[in-house]
Scaffold this motif. Structure first.
Motif, PDB file in Angstrom:
ATOM      1  N   ILE A 217       1.008  -1.274  -0.209  1.00  0.00           N
ATOM      2  CA  ILE A 217       0.251   0.537   0.112  1.00  0.00           C
ATOM      3  C   ILE A 217       0.669   1.189  -0.128  1.00  0.00           C
ATOM      4  CG2 ILE A 217      -1.800   1.014   1.029  1.00  0.00           C
ATOM      5  CD1 ILE A 217      -3.037  -1.632   0.166  1.00  0.00           C
ATOM      6  N   VAL A 218       0.097   2.700  -0.425  1.00  0.00           N
ATOM      7  CA  VAL A 218       1.015   3.626  -0.982  1.00  0.00           C
ATOM      8  C   VAL A 218       1.310   4.288   0.432  1.00  0.00           C
ATOM      9  CG1 VAL A 218       1.755   5.180  -2.005  1.00  0.00           C
ATOM     10  CG2 VAL A 218       1.061   3.296  -3.812  1.00  0.00           C
ATOM     11  N   THR A 219       2.035   4.754   0.713  1.00  0.00           N
ATOM     12  CA  THR A 219       1.970   5.460   2.039  1.00  0.00           C
ATOM     13  C   THR A 219       2.791   6.704   1.738  1.00  0.00           C
ATOM     14  OG1 THR A 219       3.979   4.276   2.486  1.00  0.00           O
ATOM     15  CG2 THR A 219       2.271   3.965   3.740  1.00  0.00           C
ATOM     16  N   GLU A 220       3.264   7.167   0.407  1.00  0.00           N
ATOM     17  CA  GLU A 220       3.667   8.326   0.494  1.00  0.00           C
ATOM     18  C   GLU A 220       3.768   8.826  -0.421  1.00  0.00           C
ATOM     19  OE1 GLU A 220       7.678  11.823   2.096  1.00  0.00           O
ATOM     20  OE2 GLU A 220       7.188   9.638   2.560  1.00  0.00           O
ATOM     21  N   HIS A 221       3.841  10.324  -1.351  1.00  0.00           N
ATOM     22  CA  HIS A 221       4.060  10.243  -2.656  1.00  0.00           C
ATOM     23  C   HIS A 221       4.742  11.282  -3.120  1.00  0.00           C
ATOM     24  CE1 HIS A 221       0.048   8.047  -3.037  1.00  0.00           C
ATOM     25  NE2 HIS A 221       0.084   7.746  -4.550  1.00  0.00           N
ATOM     26  N   SER A 222       5.746  11.682  -4.080  1.00  0.00           N
ATOM     27  CA  SER A 222       6.581  13.452  -3.954  1.00  0.00           C
ATOM     28  C   SER A 222       5.825  12.872  -5.489  1.00  0.00           C
ATOM     29  CB  SER A 222       7.569  12.310  -3.624  1.00  0.00           C
ATOM     30  OG  SER A 222       8.461  13.618  -4.013  1.00  0.00           O
ATOM     31  N   ASP A 223       5.971  14.747  -5.605  1.00  0.00           N
ATOM     32  CA  ASP A 223       6.466  15.030  -7.537  1.00  0.00           C
ATOM     33  C   ASP A 223       7.515  15.809  -7.920  1.00  0.00           C
ATOM     34  OD1 ASP A 223       4.486  15.181  -9.386  1.00  0.00           O
ATOM     35  OD2 ASP A 223       4.018  17.628  -9.155  1.00  0.00           O
ATOM     36  N   LEU A 224       8.106  15.277  -6.552  1.00  0.00           N
ATOM     37  CA  LEU A 224       9.653  16.490  -6.670  1.00  0.00           C
ATOM     38  C   LEU A 224      10.332  15.066  -8.400  1.00  0.00           C
ATOM     39  CD1 LEU A 224      11.557  15.913  -3.285  1.00  0.00           C
ATOM     40  CD2 LEU A 224      10.355  17.572  -4.553  1.00  0.00           C
ATOM     41  N   PRO A 225      11.027  15.834  -9.643  1.00  0.00           N
ATOM     42  CA  PRO A 225      11.532  15.815 -10.469  1.00  0.00           C
ATOM     43  C   PRO A 225      12.330  15.497 -10.846  1.00  0.00           C
ATOM     44  CG  PRO A 225      11.954  18.087 -10.080  1.00  0.00           C
ATOM     45  CD  PRO A 225      11.446  17.646  -8.866  1.00  0.00           C
ATOM     46  N   GLY A 226      13.552  14.229  -9.560  1.00  0.00           N
ATOM     47  CA  GLY A 226      14.420  13.575  -9.455  1.00  0.00           C
ATOM     48  C   GLY A 226      13.355  12.126  -9.347  1.00  0.00           C
ATOM     49  N   TYR A 227      12.046  12.049  -8.412  1.00  0.00           N
ATOM     50  CA  TYR A 227      12.272  10.644  -8.682  1.00  0.00           C
ATOM     51  C   TYR A 227      10.990  10.461  -9.798  1.00  0.00           C
ATOM     52  CZ  TYR A 227      13.163  11.171  -3.527  1.00  0.00           C
ATOM     53  OH  TYR A 227      13.733  11.671  -2.364  1.00  0.00           O
ATOM     54  N   ARG A 228      10.780  11.460 -10.459  1.00  0.00           N
ATOM     55  CA  ARG A 228       9.973  11.782 -11.227  1.00  0.00           C
ATOM     56  C   ARG A 228      10.893  10.851 -12.405  1.00  0.00           C
ATOM     57  NH1 ARG A 228       4.878  12.046 -12.643  1.00  0.00           N
ATOM     58  NH2 ARG A 228       3.878  13.307 -11.397  1.00  0.00           N
ATOM     59  N   ALA A 229      11.939  11.470 -12.874  1.00  0.00           N
ATOM     60  CA  ALA A 229      12.899  10.935 -13.417  1.00  0.00           C
ATOM     61  C   ALA A 229      13.784   9.393 -13.953  1.00  0.00           C
ATOM     62  CB  ALA A 229      14.488  11.914 -13.087  1.00  0.00           C
ATOM     63  N   LEU A 230      13.562   8.389 -11.968  1.00  0.00           N
ATOM     64  CA  LEU A 230      14.028   7.154 -11.679  1.00  0.00           C
ATOM     65  C   LEU A 230      12.534   6.652 -12.926  1.00  0.00           C
ATOM     66  CD1 LEU A 230      14.301   6.895  -8.094  1.00  0.00           C
ATOM     67  CD2 LEU A 230      16.336   7.336  -9.982  1.00  0.00           C
ATOM     68  N   LEU A 231      10.977   6.847 -12.208  1.00  0.00           N
ATOM     69  CA  LEU A 231      10.836   6.653 -13.109  1.00  0.00           C
ATOM     70  C   LEU A 231       9.949   6.081 -14.518  1.00  0.00           C
ATOM     71  CD1 LEU A 231       7.565   4.887 -13.097  1.00  0.00           C
ATOM     72  CD2 LEU A 231       6.555   6.834 -12.806  1.00  0.00           C
ATOM     73  N   SER A 232      10.827   7.263 -14.992  1.00  0.00           N
ATOM     74  CA  SER A 232      10.797   8.055 -16.938  1.00  0.00           C
ATOM     75  C   SER A 232      11.861   6.727 -17.084  1.00  0.00           C
ATOM     76  CB  SER A 232      11.291   9.397 -17.010  1.00  0.00           C
ATOM     77  OG  SER A 232      10.304  10.200 -17.043  1.00  0.00           O
ATOM     78  N   LEU A 233      13.146   6.519 -16.290  1.00  0.00           N
ATOM     79  CA  LEU A 233      14.219   5.244 -16.721  1.00  0.00           C
ATOM     80  C   LEU A 233      13.807   4.649 -16.692  1.00  0.00           C
ATOM     81  CD1 LEU A 233      17.311   5.187 -17.360  1.00  0.00           C
ATOM     82  CD2 LEU A 233      17.360   4.763 -14.792  1.00  0.00           C
ATOM     83  N   ALA A 234      12.853   4.091 -15.534  1.00  0.00           N
ATOM     84  CA  ALA A 234      12.211   2.321 -15.626  1.00  0.00           C
ATOM     85  C   ALA A 234      12.190   2.544 -17.117  1.00  0.00           C
ATOM     86  CB  ALA A 234      11.889   1.839 -14.593  1.00  0.00           C
ATOM     87  N   ALA A 235      10.853   3.412 -17.070  1.00  0.00           N
ATOM     88  CA  ALA A 235       9.698   2.988 -18.080  1.00  0.00           C
ATOM     89  C   ALA A 235      10.339   3.076 -19.300  1.00  0.00           C
ATOM     90  CB  ALA A 235       8.603   3.850 -18.067  1.00  0.00           C
ATOM     91  N   CYS A 236      11.360   3.929 -20.113  1.00  0.00           N
ATOM     92  CA  CYS A 236      12.274   3.986 -21.323  1.00  0.00           C
ATOM     93  C   CYS A 236      11.360   4.889 -21.669  1.00  0.00           C
ATOM     94  CB  CYS A 236      11.612   3.005 -22.003  1.00  0.00           C
ATOM     95  SG  CYS A 236      12.740   1.128 -22.310  1.00  0.00           S
ATOM     96  N   ALA A 237      11.024   6.137 -21.118  1.00  0.00           N
ATOM     97  CA  ALA A 237      10.365   7.316 -21.574  1.00  0.00           C
ATOM     98  C   ALA A 237      11.842   8.393 -21.305  1.00  0.00           C
ATOM     99  CB  ALA A 237       9.342   7.759 -20.469  1.00  0.00           C
TER     100      ALA A 237
END
Length: 331
Positions: free
Chosen positions: A278-298
């Motif tokens: 279960i998600v207990t914390e979210h963040s909209d910081l661009p550094g964390y978004r960059a990790l998702l982009s990297l892993a998702a081939c974006a």
């Protein structure tokens, strides 16, 4: 002597394409790097630690910034190399100096890898990485209780380990660094620790949960005795290191994408999940978004202002994701 040297990273793209990353590196230095070479964790009350010095050294090498590289290494040598071997003390505080002399393997691993890259790839006169690699192999590896012939990378030289139970931090398993250091230092156990570590990551991914910490016992995985069982800010790095190591096909990368996806009622990245997923914390910081982009081939991009809008940890991960995108497995 020229102080800014070319690097594979900078030569891999045209100058205009790299203007923003170079400016972002300058912005990172302005916020987190002192003139004396101390990397400051503003999210940790201004402390410095071996992880930050190791990351800073790697970033300086990747961006071809010899001045920053030499300053970071000089500060590290003066302040963190207080132990009998070549490994760093973990924590340093203003006006108090070293406040935790124990080691953290990721800091030592990245420092050694950065020194290796500086000498091998940048042609700089850097300290040898081989003694550090040998000390990691001697002090920070233990047999897997389930299969004593297979080595597990420990989180530190003082970490829990015995024949029945070993504590592991999955996010410390940086296969590329371990393999290159193992080859350079003629230490096959580091290469084996990379291979077996990635096997362990695959087992955790298959079980549906790659946590920050886990204990490996004779009967399998168990909740860590000294940490909460959760997937949080440490585990965010698992897909980053796998992609960087050429293992985009690894199941923990796909699991990382799933773990980072936000809840239906949230817009930020899911940065922490409990043991039930279960998600207990979210963040909209661009550094964390960059990790998702990297892993998702974006696309992974960075702007200087993004270094000023987030703390040390996500800002540093942001730059590391950019480097991993350039050096790691293609989509």
């Amino acid at each position: 002597m020229a102080q800014i040297a070319a690097s594979p990273l900078l030569c891999s793209a045209s100058a205009p394409a790299w203007a923003a990353p170079w400016d972002a590196w300058d912005a990172w230095k302005s916020r987190f790097l002192g003139d004396d070479g101390r990397v400051v964790d503003d999210g940790g009350m201004g402390i410095s630690h071996s992880e930050g010095q190791g990351y800073g050294l790697l970033l300086a090498q990747a961006f071809g910034d010899r001045n920053a590289f030499e300053a970071i290494e000089a500060w590290t040598t003066r302040h963190l190399l207080i132990r009998q071997e070549t490994l760093m003390a973990w924590r340093w505080e203003l006006e108090r100096g070293v406040t935790d002399w124990r080691t953290a393997t990721d800091g030592d691993l990245f420092r050694a890898w950065a020194l290796l890259r500086a000498s091998r790839d940048s042609g700089w006169d850097a300290a040898s990485a081989e003694p550090i690699a040998r000390d990691i192999a001697a002090l920070c590896v233990a047999p897997d209780p389930r299969a004593p012939g297979e080595p597990l990378l420990l989180p530190g030289a003082e970490s829990r380990r015995d024949g029945l139970r070993v504590t592991v931090n999955p996010s410390y398993i940086m296969g590329r660094a371990l393999r290159e250091l193992g080859e350079a230092a003629q230490s096959p156990i580091l290469v084996r620790a990379a291979d077996h570590g990635e096997t362990v990551l695959g087992e955790l991914a298959a079980a549906g949960f790659v946590p920050d910490w886990i204990d490996v016992t004779t009967s399998g995985f168990a909740a860590p005795a000294d940490h909460d069982l959760r997937a949080g800010y440490d585990a965010l790095r698992v897909p980053l290191y796998l992609v960087w190591s050429g293992r985009r096909d690894h199941p923990a990368v796909a699991r990382g994408v799933e773990a980072l996806m936000p809840s239906d009622d949230a817009t930020g990245i899911a940065v922490t999940r409990d043991a039930g997923g279960i998600v207990t914390e979210h963040s909209d910081l661009p550094g964390y978004r960059a990790l998702l982009s990297l892993a998702a081939c974006a696309d992974v991009s960075v702007a200087p202002q993004e270094m000023n809008s987030q703390p040390y940890y996500p800002a540093t991960l942001h730059l590391l994701a950019l480097i991993a995108k350039r050096e790691g497995a293609s989509c």
